[in-house]
Write a protein that holds these residues in place. Sequence first.
Motif, PDB file in Angstrom:
ATOM      1  N   ASP A  39      -2.755  -6.045  18.747  1.00  0.00           N
ATOM      2  CA  ASP A  39      -2.782  -7.288  17.302  1.00  0.00           C
ATOM      3  C   ASP A  39      -3.871  -6.890  16.571  1.00  0.00           C
ATOM      4  O   ASP A  39      -4.877  -5.919  16.965  1.00  0.00           O
ATOM      5  N   TYR A  40      -3.685  -6.730  14.834  1.00  0.00           N
ATOM      6  CA  TYR A  40      -3.707  -6.032  14.245  1.00  0.00           C
ATOM      7  C   TYR A  40      -3.950  -7.540  12.885  1.00  0.00           C
ATOM      8  O   TYR A  40      -3.116  -7.744  12.881  1.00  0.00           O
ATOM      9  N   ALA A  41      -4.889  -7.188  12.496  1.00  0.00           N
ATOM     10  CA  ALA A  41      -4.978  -8.205  11.102  1.00  0.00           C
ATOM     11  C   ALA A  41      -5.182  -7.316   9.506  1.00  0.00           C
ATOM     12  O   ALA A  41      -4.781  -6.308  10.144  1.00  0.00           O
ATOM     13  N   HIS A  42      -4.084  -7.466   9.033  1.00  0.00           N
ATOM     14  CA  HIS A  42      -3.982  -6.949   7.965  1.00  0.00           C
ATOM     15  C   HIS A  42      -2.936  -6.953   6.261  1.00  0.00           C
ATOM     16  O   HIS A  42      -2.642  -8.530   6.609  1.00  0.00           O
ATOM     17  N   SER A  43      -3.392  -6.355   5.422  1.00  0.00           N
ATOM     18  CA  SER A  43      -3.150  -7.077   4.365  1.00  0.00           C
ATOM     19  C   SER A  43      -1.290  -7.409   3.995  1.00  0.00           C
ATOM     20  O   SER A  43      -0.751  -6.373   4.497  1.00  0.00           O
ATOM     21  N   ASN A  44      -1.148  -8.402   4.003  1.00  0.00           N
ATOM     22  CA  ASN A  44       1.060  -8.600   3.465  1.00  0.00           C
ATOM     23  C   ASN A  44       1.052  -7.810   1.726  1.00  0.00           C
ATOM     24  O   ASN A  44       0.648  -8.488   1.059  1.00  0.00           O
ATOM     25  N   ILE A  45       0.782  -6.760   1.808  1.00  0.00           N
ATOM     26  CA  ILE A  45       0.972  -6.262   0.443  1.00  0.00           C
ATOM     27  C   ILE A  45       2.427  -5.277   1.124  1.00  0.00           C
ATOM     28  O   ILE A  45       2.333  -4.030   1.166  1.00  0.00           O
ATOM     29  N   ILE A  46       3.235  -5.262  -0.240  1.00  0.00           N
ATOM     30  CA  ILE A  46       4.772  -4.624  -0.433  1.00  0.00           C
ATOM     31  C   ILE A  46       4.086  -3.441  -2.079  1.00  0.00           C
ATOM     32  O   ILE A  46       4.300  -4.564  -3.086  1.00  0.00           O
ATOM     33  N   SER A  47       3.680  -2.588  -2.049  1.00  0.00           N
ATOM     34  CA  SER A  47       3.498  -1.960  -3.539  1.00  0.00           C
ATOM     35  C   SER A  47       4.843  -1.154  -3.512  1.00  0.00           C
ATOM     36  O   SER A  47       5.820  -1.034  -3.264  1.00  0.00           O
ATOM     37  N   VAL A  48       4.855  -0.875  -4.915  1.00  0.00           N
ATOM     38  CA  VAL A  48       6.333  -0.262  -5.590  1.00  0.00           C
ATOM     39  C   VAL A  48       6.142   0.821  -6.572  1.00  0.00           C
ATOM     40  O   VAL A  48       4.946   1.188  -7.121  1.00  0.00           O
ATOM     41  N   LEU A  49       6.617   2.138  -5.705  1.00  0.00           N
ATOM     42  CA  LEU A  49       6.204   3.554  -6.081  1.00  0.00           C
ATOM     43  C   LEU A  49       7.301   3.512  -7.547  1.00  0.00           C
ATOM     44  O   LEU A  49       7.747   3.919  -6.743  1.00  0.00           O
ATOM     45  N   ASN A  50       6.624   3.920  -8.635  1.00  0.00           N
ATOM     46  CA  ASN A  50       7.586   4.862  -9.610  1.00  0.00           C
ATOM     47  C   ASN A  50       7.968   6.119  -9.204  1.00  0.00           C
ATOM     48  O   ASN A  50       7.599   6.566  -8.291  1.00  0.00           O
ATOM     49  N   PRO A  51       8.739   6.487  -9.707  1.00  0.00           N
ATOM     50  CA  PRO A  51       9.704   7.891  -9.434  1.00  0.00           C
ATOM     51  C   PRO A  51       8.348   9.179 -10.134  1.00  0.00           C
ATOM     52  O   PRO A  51       7.953  10.023  -8.160  1.00  0.00           O
ATOM     53  N   ALA A  52       7.171   8.695  -9.977  1.00  0.00           N
ATOM     54  CA  ALA A  52       5.585   9.702 -10.423  1.00  0.00           C
ATOM     55  C   ALA A  52       5.520   9.431  -8.687  1.00  0.00           C
ATOM     56  O   ALA A  52       4.382  10.013  -9.198  1.00  0.00           O
ATOM     57  N   GLY A  53       5.249   8.202  -8.435  1.00  0.00           N
ATOM     58  CA  GLY A  53       4.814   8.133  -6.964  1.00  0.00           C
ATOM     59  C   GLY A  53       3.405   7.298  -7.603  1.00  0.00           C
ATOM     60  O   GLY A  53       2.717   7.102  -6.291  1.00  0.00           O
ATOM     61  N   GLU A  54       3.311   6.687  -8.648  1.00  0.00           N
ATOM     62  CA  GLU A  54       2.159   5.617  -9.327  1.00  0.00           C
ATOM     63  C   GLU A  54       2.373   4.152  -9.134  1.00  0.00           C
ATOM     64  O   GLU A  54       3.775   3.694  -8.851  1.00  0.00           O
ATOM     65  N   ILE A  55       1.636   3.545  -8.024  1.00  0.00           N
ATOM     66  CA  ILE A  55       1.937   2.216  -8.037  1.00  0.00           C
ATOM     67  C   ILE A  55       2.383   1.426  -9.252  1.00  0.00           C
ATOM     68  O   ILE A  55       1.263   1.233 -10.107  1.00  0.00           O
ATOM     69  N   VAL A  56       3.472   0.469  -9.268  1.00  0.00           N
ATOM     70  CA  VAL A  56       3.373   0.397 -10.507  1.00  0.00           C
ATOM     71  C   VAL A  56       3.783  -1.242 -10.190  1.00  0.00           C
ATOM     72  O   VAL A  56       3.055  -2.349 -11.092  1.00  0.00           O
ATOM     73  N   HIS A  57       3.703  -1.794  -9.455  1.00  0.00           N
ATOM     74  CA  HIS A  57       3.773  -3.156  -9.003  1.00  0.00           C
ATOM     75  C   HIS A  57       3.250  -3.315  -6.987  1.00  0.00           C
ATOM     76  O   HIS A  57       3.636  -2.623  -6.660  1.00  0.00           O
ATOM     77  N   GLN A  58       2.107  -4.275  -7.571  1.00  0.00           N
ATOM     78  CA  GLN A  58       2.073  -4.991  -5.507  1.00  0.00           C
ATOM     79  C   GLN A  58       2.818  -6.549  -5.683  1.00  0.00           C
ATOM     80  O   GLN A  58       1.775  -7.127  -6.264  1.00  0.00           O
ATOM     81  N   GLN A  59       3.122  -6.713  -4.534  1.00  0.00           N
ATOM     82  CA  GLN A  59       4.008  -8.633  -4.164  1.00  0.00           C
ATOM     83  C   GLN A  59       2.701  -8.078  -3.518  1.00  0.00           C
ATOM     84  O   GLN A  59       3.214  -7.708  -1.943  1.00  0.00           O
TER      85      GLN A  59
END
Lengths: 178, 264
Positions: A137-157
């Motif tokens: 088992d691992y403990a880990h951050s539950n983060i969904i990252s949205v990358l825009n078409p250029a590959g930048e993180i524009v949002h994280q849930q």
Amino acid sequence: MDHSQHAGLPAGAASDQSLYHLEASWQNQQAQTVSLAAAQGKVQLVATVYASCENACPRIIADMKAIEDKLAASSGAQLQLTLVSIDPEVDTPARLQALADKIQLSPRWQLLTGDPDDVLTLAALLGVQYKKISETDYAHSNIISVLNPAGEIVHQQQGLGVDPAQTVAAVQAALSAS
Amino acid sequence: MQRLRIMTGLLLTALLGPGFFSPVLAAAASPGMVRIPGGSYTPFYALKKGPVKLPAFELDAYPVSNADYLTFVRQHPRWRRDQVKPVFADRQYLLHWPDPLRILPEQAQQPVNYVSWFAARAYCQAQGKKLPTQDQWEFVARASESAADASADPRFRQRILDWYARPTPRELGSLGSTYRNVYGVYDMHGLLWEWVRDFNTVMVTGESREDSSFDRNLFCAGGALDGADPSYYASYMRYAFRSSLKGQYGLKNLGFRCAKEVTP
């Protein structure tokens, strides 16, 4: 984040803040070698999981599926959903394929495994923390990252069971800006 | 100075024959590095199972200097301050250098600081090395001048805590200006903090980052982390510090050194 400096870039080109500068190659569930940058021009949702996770991972995948469902009709072709294993030594492509089959993921999904150092680097880029807490088992951050078409993180849930409305809006905004 | 010291060592070894010096020096395979015999050790935030077994490895005897880092930047222009991608290094990156390709004379023997984790990782890779893992770093950090494990030595602990309590000085000290531990590794404490390869695999309870407050919804199985020895406050400080970092950060009091796996 300052986006002004690359306002003149063509849509979809990797900018200075792009995660697509990461030089790493991954294996997908079909054991094909792929790079994250292959999704350049699309909006890519990225989360980290491990295949034997029984607690949060099914829920983070369910959250991503919910986002996919809301967007599939309008912009399915421009959407890439990516799960990256934080347990690459255990999660072989075959194991990831078995997971994809079990939870019936659409062809928009790729499940990636790779070099442990590259996983660390990607996690650092995404701001994801993880730690092995037992043999399985691992403990880990539950983060969904949205990358825009250029590959930048524009949002994280962040967190589980979050209302996906903001994330859906972020994906739509990223698509319409491109 | 570092090179001089190694050269002297080599010269004396040649004159006196190998094996004259301590096993540590005799076994050190790579120049500038020290061979660390592996061992069993219980990390501050242990796996539930307890001690981990650490295979032998090599560690740089000193933190990486500005002079060494400048050489790297000259050879790898993508890591110049004016060319690095902001996704890999924030605006603090190498801000203490007067120019993207120039350092002050007094900086040459000071440890490089204001380096991001991505940059540190690339530097080590370019030398055929890697950043030490947290376990490797902590294993060596337990050693005092005279003992491989001084973590229970109250004077050693206090010295580290005293250093943590002092603000970062305006000028960092030079390489080798603190102490040499029993392995022959310098400056593990007292000069600056150091990046480790898996800094982002640390999780400590607390508001260390606004986006990662410890929460069962954020961290799958997160409640399972327990400190192995809560009395060892200095370890707690280091783990908490690492968990507050992002890979892009460049900080005044944060540098690095490299490690290498060895084949037994």
